[in-house]
Design an enzyme around this catalytic site. Structure first.
Site, PDB file in Angstrom:
ATOM      1  N   HIS A 185       0.955  -0.580   0.560  1.00  0.00           N
ATOM      2  CA  HIS A 185      -0.163   0.171  -0.205  1.00  0.00           C
ATOM      3  C   HIS A 185       0.776   1.272  -0.266  1.00  0.00           C
ATOM      4  O   HIS A 185       1.222   1.915   1.029  1.00  0.00           O
ATOM      5  CB  HIS A 185      -1.220   0.292   0.857  1.00  0.00           C
TER       6      HIS A 185
ATOM      7  N   LEU B 108       2.879   7.079  -4.531  1.00  0.00           N
ATOM      8  CA  LEU B 108       3.731   6.923  -5.181  1.00  0.00           C
ATOM      9  C   LEU B 108       3.562   7.952  -6.369  1.00  0.00           C
ATOM     10  O   LEU B 108       3.905   9.050  -6.359  1.00  0.00           O
ATOM     11  CB  LEU B 108       4.270   5.903  -6.683  1.00  0.00           C
ATOM     12  N   ARG B 109       2.140   8.393  -6.624  1.00  0.00           N
ATOM     13  CA  ARG B 109       1.962  10.140  -6.646  1.00  0.00           C
ATOM     14  C   ARG B 109       2.352  10.272  -8.299  1.00  0.00           C
ATOM     15  O   ARG B 109       2.326  11.631  -8.711  1.00  0.00           O
ATOM     16  CB  ARG B 109       1.866  11.063  -5.631  1.00  0.00           C
TER      17      ARG B 109
ATOM     18  N   ASN C   6      -4.857   6.591  -7.394  1.00  0.00           N
ATOM     19  CA  ASN C   6      -5.198   7.687  -6.985  1.00  0.00           C
ATOM     20  C   ASN C   6      -4.582   8.253  -7.813  1.00  0.00           C
ATOM     21  O   ASN C   6      -3.624   9.707  -6.412  1.00  0.00           O
ATOM     22  CB  ASN C   6      -6.215   7.566  -5.446  1.00  0.00           C
TER      23      ASN C   6
ATOM     24  N   HIS D  96     -10.673  -0.153   0.307  1.00  0.00           N
ATOM     25  CA  HIS D  96     -10.411   1.301   0.925  1.00  0.00           C
ATOM     26  C   HIS D  96     -12.297   1.455   1.676  1.00  0.00           C
ATOM     27  O   HIS D  96     -13.088   1.547   0.946  1.00  0.00           O
ATOM     28  CB  HIS D  96     -10.097   2.370   0.572  1.00  0.00           C
TER      29      HIS D  96
ATOM     30  N   HIS E  96      -5.177  -1.065   5.135  1.00  0.00           N
ATOM     31  CA  HIS E  96      -5.156  -0.135   6.508  1.00  0.00           C
ATOM     32  C   HIS E  96      -6.518  -0.391   7.695  1.00  0.00           C
ATOM     33  O   HIS E  96      -6.679   1.096   7.659  1.00  0.00           O
ATOM     34  CB  HIS E  96      -4.702   1.323   5.904  1.00  0.00           C
TER      35      HIS E  96
ATOM     36  N   ASN F  36      -6.324   8.457   6.659  1.00  0.00           N
ATOM     37  CA  ASN F  36      -7.779   7.826   6.584  1.00  0.00           C
ATOM     38  C   ASN F  36      -7.654   6.653   6.601  1.00  0.00           C
ATOM     39  O   ASN F  36      -6.593   6.530   5.509  1.00  0.00           O
ATOM     40  CB  ASN F  36      -8.376   9.012   5.393  1.00  0.00           C
TER      41      ASN F  36
ATOM     42  N   ASP G  84       1.016   2.013   4.075  1.00  0.00           N
ATOM     43  CA  ASP G  84       0.491   3.090   3.386  1.00  0.00           C
ATOM     44  C   ASP G  84       0.702   4.686   3.366  1.00  0.00           C
ATOM     45  O   ASP G  84       0.253   6.118   3.609  1.00  0.00           O
ATOM     46  CB  ASP G  84      -1.312   3.604   4.358  1.00  0.00           C
TER      47      ASP G  84
ATOM     48  N   PHE H 233      -5.583  14.293   3.707  1.00  0.00           N
ATOM     49  CA  PHE H 233      -5.265  12.998   5.216  1.00  0.00           C
ATOM     50  C   PHE H 233      -3.610  12.256   4.160  1.00  0.00           C
ATOM     51  O   PHE H 233      -3.710  12.188   2.853  1.00  0.00           O
ATOM     52  CB  PHE H 233      -6.388  11.519   4.525  1.00  0.00           C
TER      53      PHE H 233
HETATM   54  N1  LIG Z   1      -4.504   6.961   3.756  1.00  0.00           N
HETATM   55  C1  LIG Z   1      -4.620   8.260   3.651  1.00  0.00           C
HETATM   56  O1  LIG Z   1      -5.020   8.851   4.503  1.00  0.00           O
HETATM   57  N2  LIG Z   1      -4.622   8.621   1.963  1.00  0.00           N
HETATM   58  C2  LIG Z   1      -4.196   8.651   0.586  1.00  0.00           C
HETATM   59  C3  LIG Z   1      -5.324   7.936   0.983  1.00  0.00           C
HETATM   60  C4  LIG Z   1      -6.043   6.764   0.916  1.00  0.00           C
HETATM   61  O2  LIG Z   1      -5.168   5.016   1.471  1.00  0.00           O
HETATM   62  O3  LIG Z   1      -7.544   6.011   1.492  1.00  0.00           O
HETATM   63  C5  LIG Z   1      -3.684   9.445   0.295  1.00  0.00           C
HETATM   64  O4  LIG Z   1      -3.713   9.005  -1.214  1.00  0.00           O
HETATM   65  O5  LIG Z   1      -3.838  10.463   0.762  1.00  0.00           O
HETATM   66 ZN   LIG Z   2      -7.209   3.901   1.713  1.00  0.00          ZN
END
Ligand SMILES: NC(=O)N[C@@H](CC(=O)O)C(=O)O
Ligand SMILES: [Zn+2]
Length: 426
Positions: free
Chosen positions: A60, A63-64, A94, A179, A232, A278, A305, A323
């Site tokens: 999890h 890498l954006r 995402n 999720h 998570h 989150n 995560d 988050f």
């Molecule tokens: N975990 C988070 O707080 N944020 C994650 C999204 C996710 O994993 O739900 C994100 O992409 O920033």
């Molecule tokens: Zn998530």
């Protein structure tokens, strides 16, 4: 010419014994493991008494890339992974755009091949654009190398949509990775709903927003025969739902993050968004349930995560900041220090099992063991070295961690991924 690792101790995963062993790596493969090996013609690397474990695998990671490179890139994120002892990470879809086409799968594989410091296996989105309206072409995405399907960042709100997604995933032999969040319950919450949110006057996200989705999707997995993996997990009733589902023989697996194992909402003062994540940090009762679930096998693995954001974004007011926490570079020292060294709630081999062996097994990935003839994915740990966590030292672009200033020991000093040294520190 190979790489010969000398003066290391190999962790025996069944017994926890530390065996003095030398390892010869040729190409991408572990050629030989023995008490003593002939060094002639090889590059010798002195491990200084470090402990050799299988390379960590994180299922999890955000890498954006593409589209949100100001937060992280495949290069910086995988460099952070290698520094944290990881040899494989699964990246979340995402991004911008959302990873919902075979072309985007190819982009991830190609960019990771060119610029990466570890292997990257992409998840593909369940629904187009992650909007929850229309399923992606899951077969084409599998053919392009998706390791599973997830709309992580948001939950799939409509149960019927999830059912169809699971039917297709089952046919394709890939997991649905959830999720778990019912938006009609989580609303505009920014932290766990409970005593602390009431005291701070902040809108809360109740634990049931998570557990109703876990229970719902476990039942849908039973109906469809799909493999359900829960991301998570953070709530005690969600852990119970997974335990119940496993007892019932449903094919469900789960992961927990280091922050949900170590922190609670008591640490939140409502001003520092480096504590905003989150699912949210919950109560001590939830934290204990997560740890108990990890130890009794309800929760299969640890995942970070890793969710980097810019400093500017995390300086916003608690209610509006995004988050997420970074985690790749600190997860092993934090968990080793807190759960193994200080409190003996876990053994070293249990921790390594949850960070390397289990993810390889559950997701059917190479690695997860150090063995002759196996892939040369390994990590060397200095269990004695103690350092203070300083976000300015991170290779990640993200600085957003609630663990800044914590003292931790057990730092990865060498990482080898497919026979290539991807991280090395004296
Ligand atoms: N975990 C988070 O707080 N944020 C994650 C999204 C996710 O994993 O739900 C994100 O992409 O920033
Ligand atoms: Zn998530």
């Amino acid at each position: 010419m190979g790489i010969l690792l000398k003066n290391g101790k190999l962790l025996e995963l069944e017994t926890g014994e530390l065996l003095p062993r030398e390892i010869l790596i040729e190409g991408k493969t572990i050629q030989k493991i023995a008490e003593q090996l002939d060094t002639t013609g090889h590059e010798v690397v002195d491990l200084g008494g470090g402990v050799i474990v299988p390379g960590f695998i994180d299922m999890h990671v955000h890498l954006r890339d593409p589209g949100l490179e100001y937060k992280e890139t495949i290069e910086t994120g995988t460099r952070a992974a290698a520094k944290g002892g990881f040899t494989t990470v699964a990246c979340m879809p995402n991004t911008k755009p959302i990873l919902d086409t075979p072309e985007l799968m190819n982009y991830i594989y190609e960019t990771a091949e060119k610029t990466g410091y570890c292997k990257v296996v992409p998840y593909a989105a369940i629904t187009c654009g992650g909007r929850g309206e229309e399923l992606t072409d899951m077969q084409a995405l599998k053919e392009a190398g998706a390791v599973g399907f997830t709309d992580d960042g948001v939950g799939v709100q409509v149960a019927g949509m999830m059912r169809t997604a699971m039917e297709r995933a089952k046919e394709l032999g890939l997991p649905i990775v959830i999720h778990a969040e019912d938006e009609s319950l989580s609303g505009k919450g920014c932290m766990n709903e409970g005593e602390v949110s009431k005291r701070l006057g902040l809108p809360g996200i109740p634990g049931v927003a998570e557990s109703v989705h876990v229970a719902r999707d476990a039942l849908l997995a039973e109906l469809t025969g799909a493999h359900l993996h829960v991301c998570h997990i953070s709530d005690a009733s969600a852990v119970d739902a997974v335990r119940w589902a496993k007892r019932r023989g449903i094919r469900v697996t789960a992961e927990v993050t280091p922050h949900h194992l170590l922190l609670t909402d008591e640490g939140i003062d409502g001003t520092d968004a480096n504590w905003k994540v989150n699912p949210p940090l919950r109560t001590e009762n939830d934290r204990k349930a997560c740890l108990e679930g990890l130890l009794d096998g309800t929760i299969d693995m640890i995942a970070t995560d890793h969710a980097p954001h810019s400093v500017e974004e995390k300086q916003r007011a608690f209610q509006v900041a995004p988050f997420g926490f970074v985690g790749l570079e600190t997860v092993f020292p934090l968990l080793y220090t807190e759960l193994v060294a200080k409190s003996q709630q876990m053994t070293l081999q249990q921790l390594v099992h949850k960070m390397a062996v289990a993810p390889a097994e559950v997701f059917d990935l190479p690695g997860g063991r150090v063995a002759e003839g196996g892939v040369a994915d390994l990590t060397v740990l200095n269990l004695e070295e103690e350092r203070i966590i300083d976000p300015n030292d991170f290779a990640s672009k993200g600085r957003n961690t609630p663990f800044a200033g914590w003292k931790a020991k057990g730092w990865p000093v060498l990482t080898v991924c497919e026979g290539r040294i991807t991280h090395s520190r004296p």
